[in-house]
Scaffold this motif. Structure first.
Motif, short mmCIF file in Angstrom:
data_model
loop_
_atom_site.label_atom_id
_atom_site.label_comp_id
_atom_site.label_asym_id
_atom_site.label_seq_id
_atom_site.Cartn_x
_atom_site.Cartn_y
_atom_site.Cartn_z
N THR A 199 -8.46 25.61 16.55
CA THR A 199 -8.81 24.19 16.63
C THR A 199 -7.74 23.35 15.96
OG1 THR A 199 -11.15 24.78 16.52
CG2 THR A 199 -10.59 22.49 16.08
N THR A 200 -7.50 22.15 16.50
CA THR A 200 -6.54 21.23 15.91
C THR A 200 -7.27 20.28 14.97
OG1 THR A 200 -5.13 21.34 17.86
CG2 THR A 200 -4.77 19.50 16.36
N LEU A 201 -6.74 20.11 13.77
CA LEU A 201 -7.34 19.26 12.74
C LEU A 201 -6.39 18.13 12.41
CD1 LEU A 201 -9.73 19.02 10.67
CD2 LEU A 201 -8.33 20.36 9.10
N ALA A 202 -6.89 16.90 12.39
CA ALA A 202 -6.09 15.74 11.99
C ALA A 202 -6.25 15.53 10.48
CB ALA A 202 -6.54 14.50 12.74
N LEU A 203 -5.11 15.34 9.78
CA LEU A 203 -5.12 15.18 8.32
C LEU A 203 -4.29 13.98 7.92
CD1 LEU A 203 -4.51 18.89 7.18
CD2 LEU A 203 -6.69 17.70 7.38
N GLN A 244 0.83 -1.19 0.00
CA GLN A 244 0.00 0.00 0.00
C GLN A 244 0.88 1.26 0.00
OE1 GLN A 244 -3.43 0.13 -0.22
NE2 GLN A 244 -3.20 -2.07 -0.59
N PRO A 245 0.42 2.34 -0.64
CA PRO A 245 1.22 3.57 -0.66
C PRO A 245 1.37 4.17 0.74
CG PRO A 245 -0.98 3.97 -1.55
CD PRO A 245 -0.85 2.50 -1.37
N ALA A 246 2.43 4.95 0.92
CA ALA A 246 2.70 5.56 2.22
C ALA A 246 1.58 6.54 2.60
CB ALA A 246 4.04 6.28 2.19
N LEU A 247 1.35 6.65 3.91
CA LEU A 247 0.33 7.56 4.42
C LEU A 247 0.89 8.28 5.64
CD1 LEU A 247 -2.67 8.48 4.14
CD2 LEU A 247 -3.23 6.75 5.85
N TYR A 248 0.74 9.61 5.66
CA TYR A 248 1.26 10.40 6.76
C TYR A 248 0.10 11.10 7.46
CZ TYR A 248 5.79 9.71 4.55
OH TYR A 248 6.92 9.16 4.01
N ARG A 249 0.12 11.06 8.80
CA ARG A 249 -0.91 11.72 9.60
C ARG A 249 -0.30 12.94 10.28
NH1 ARG A 249 -4.86 7.83 12.35
NH2 ARG A 249 -5.36 7.75 10.11
N SER A 250 -0.97 14.08 10.14
CA SER A 250 -0.48 15.34 10.69
C SER A 250 -1.54 15.99 11.55
CB SER A 250 -0.08 16.30 9.55
OG SER A 250 0.88 15.73 8.69
N LEU A 251 -1.08 16.75 12.51
CA LEU A 251 -1.95 17.62 13.29
C LEU A 251 -1.69 19.05 12.87
CD1 LEU A 251 -1.80 16.12 16.92
CD2 LEU A 251 -3.50 15.73 15.13
N VAL A 252 -2.77 19.76 12.55
CA VAL A 252 -2.67 21.11 12.01
C VAL A 252 -3.54 22.04 12.84
CG1 VAL A 252 -3.06 22.58 9.99
CG2 VAL A 252 -2.24 20.23 9.68
#
Length: 523
Positions: free
Chosen positions: A161-165, A143-151
């Motif tokens: 507000t903090t948004l998860a992406l 599966q392709p790479a996936l990155y999770r960020s907090l913005v």
């Protein structure tokens, strides 16, 4: 980075067994151990005031409310991000750690926005945010790479507000991004629309243009080195490879020759490195100049006042301060910085008294690198969204040509303007297929013709263009050959409309005559 950014769903529910458990003291590690902060058998309320990611963990600033209402601030490390505003109940197993329940750890996303209310934020709304963290999310094999960020959001009613992406590429920590709302859990990244990016590019562009020097200054100095000059063998080989690898006008008369010259101009070095194409760096002009600097530097006296590495380090240290200042200017600056200009003016560096050959070459090579980077930064500055929502992409570069005994730098700028995306709800039969508009600019000084500037645009196989020559006899000569040029363009399958030559230089304002003709033809 382009494409969609997704908002991840809520984490799975936690079992009752896990809910009652308590994670060991290493969950939150205090940066400064504190004895007796929280009494045995007692707990304290904690609020996450800030979150920062480093190489190994996440740094938290916590506000603790202790027994009796006393408050204190502590710094701690966490193995996972706890968003700003998260409320916790903590205990203190040891002087160097705090513990929270597993339930709290896994439900920390309660303080993180995981779904957008399109009633509050309609589709098309632009969100601006600052990236706090970025983590690689484990994926199944293949599966392709996936990155999770907090913005942290910086605008709209959700500011703070903090948004998860989730995104296919890592988001740079500390960077600003702008994204357009596509749905409840989907955003589309808008490149280069953050004011911080614009200001940072403009600042870097000013720095590079001050340091830049014309490519022919270095190349002519290399050609003028006497054959008996005492140089290391590897340096002599690099110089010979650089000079013999310069393209000629004959090579640029073929499509492959033009393609190779563009790809090896240095404008795409970083893209090659990111794409894992290290094996194709040998003919790249910027890579060759960097290798040349690395080979010259050991031979320059340690007492030399010129040190490109020190200058680069100083710029890197000054950059965060500039970015912080830029953030404070967001509400004050409304106009986008003016583009760096095309073509870049010639600039010759003078040798200092007592400067040896190697020190002079080092200075010229560093100035040549700055010139290539000025073109790259100008490309970024002139790329972005058009007022009607289209996407404008710019590639600006410079190709040094070997023309008989002369070095002729050819400055080139390509622009592709893609029309705005059509709304998905439009009926298929009513959609109009719109082609991109291409613009091309060339600027060079070819003896004995003098400075020449060419502007052309291409839309659906229809081409129009303007040429400017500073010398009157050159303008007359080109004007007498325009009929032949038009015929050759027609033979190549292009439909030519306007094709004119003028004496002087193009008017400022970038393509106003050409844009007007384009509008008339497609009205």
């Amino acid at each position: 980075m382009k494409g969609d950014i997704n908002i991840p769903p809520l984490p799975p529910a936690v079992t009752n067994g896990a809910r009652a458990g308590v994670v060991g003291g290493e969950l939150l590690k205090l940066l400064q151990p504190l004895d007796g902060l929280i009494g045995p058998g007692q707990s304290a309320k904690a609020e996450v005031l800030s979150l920062k990611q480093d190489d190994l963990a996440f740094q938290l600033l916590l506000k603790l409310t202790l027994a009796g209402g006393r408050q204190t601030h502590v710094q701690a490390n966490s193995p996972f991000p706890l968003p700003q505003g998260t409320q916790l109940a903590v205990t203190q197993p040891t002087s160097g750690s705090l513990a929270i329940s597993v339930q709290q750890a896994l439900s920390s996303s309660v303080a993180t926005l995981t779904r957008l209310d399109t009633g509050q934020l309609p589709v098309g709304t632009l969100l601006q945010g600052k990236v706090l963290t970025t983590q690689l999310v484990p994926q199944p094999t293949g599966q392709p790479a996936l990155y999770r960020s907090l913005v942290t959001l910086l605008n709209t009613a959700l500011s703070g507000t903090t948004l998860a992406l989730d995104s296919p590429q890592p988001l740079r920590i500390g960077s600003l991004l702008t994204a357009q709302v596509q749905g409840e859990q989907s955003l589309q990244f808008v490149p280069l629309s953050g004011r911080q990016d614009q200001l940072a590019i403009a600042q870097q562009l000013v720095t590079q243009q001050r340091a830049q020097g014309s490519l022919e200054g270095l190349l002519n100095a290399l050609r003028a080195l006497p054959p008996d000059a005492t140089l290391p063998a590897d340096l002599r080989a690099s110089i010979d490879k650089l000079l013999t690898g310069l393209p000629t006008p004959a090579q640029l008369s073929t499509p492959k020759g033009v393609s190779d010259a563009l790809l090896n101009s240095g404008a795409f070095l970083e893209a090659k490195l990111l794409g894992g194409q290290a094996q194709h760096l040998a003919p790249d002009l910027k890579a060759t100049l960097l290798r040349l600097i690395a080979q010259i530097t050991p031979g320059v006296a340690a007492s030399s006042a010129f040190n490109p590495g020190v200058a680069a380090s100083a710029q890197a240290q000054a950059m965060p301060t500039f970015v912080r200042n830029a953030l404070g200017m967001l509400g004050q600056v409304s106009a986008k910085p003016q583009p760096g200009g095309f073509p870049l003016p010639g600039r010759t560096l003078q040798s200092a008294e007592g400067e040896d050959n190697l020190e002079s070459l080092l200075k010229l090579a560093a100035a040549a690198i700055s010139r290539l980077q000025s073109h790259q930064l100008s490309s970024l500055e002139q790329s972005g969204r058009t007022p009607d929502g289209g996407v404008l992409t710019t590639w600006q570069l410079e190709i040094p040509l070997r023309n008989a005994h002369d070095i002729v730098p050819l400055q080139v700028k390509f622009q592709r303007e893609d029309p705005p995306e059509q709304a998905p709800e439009e009926k298929r039969e009513t959609r109009e297929v719109k082609d991109p508009l291409w613009r091309v600019e060339l600027a060079f000084d070819l003896a004995p013709l003098g400075p020449l500037h060419v502007q052309a645009q291409l839309l659906r196989g229809t081409l129009s263009g303007q040429l400017w020559a500073q010398h009157a006899f050159t303008a007359d000569l080109i004007d007498s050959q325009l009929g032949l040029l038009r015929q050759r363009l027609n033979d190549a399958g292009l439909s030519v409309t306007d094709l004119d030559c003028h004496q002087g230089t193009p008017p400022q304002g970038n393509h106003k005559p050409l844009e007007q003709r384009w509008v008339d033809e497609t009205a």
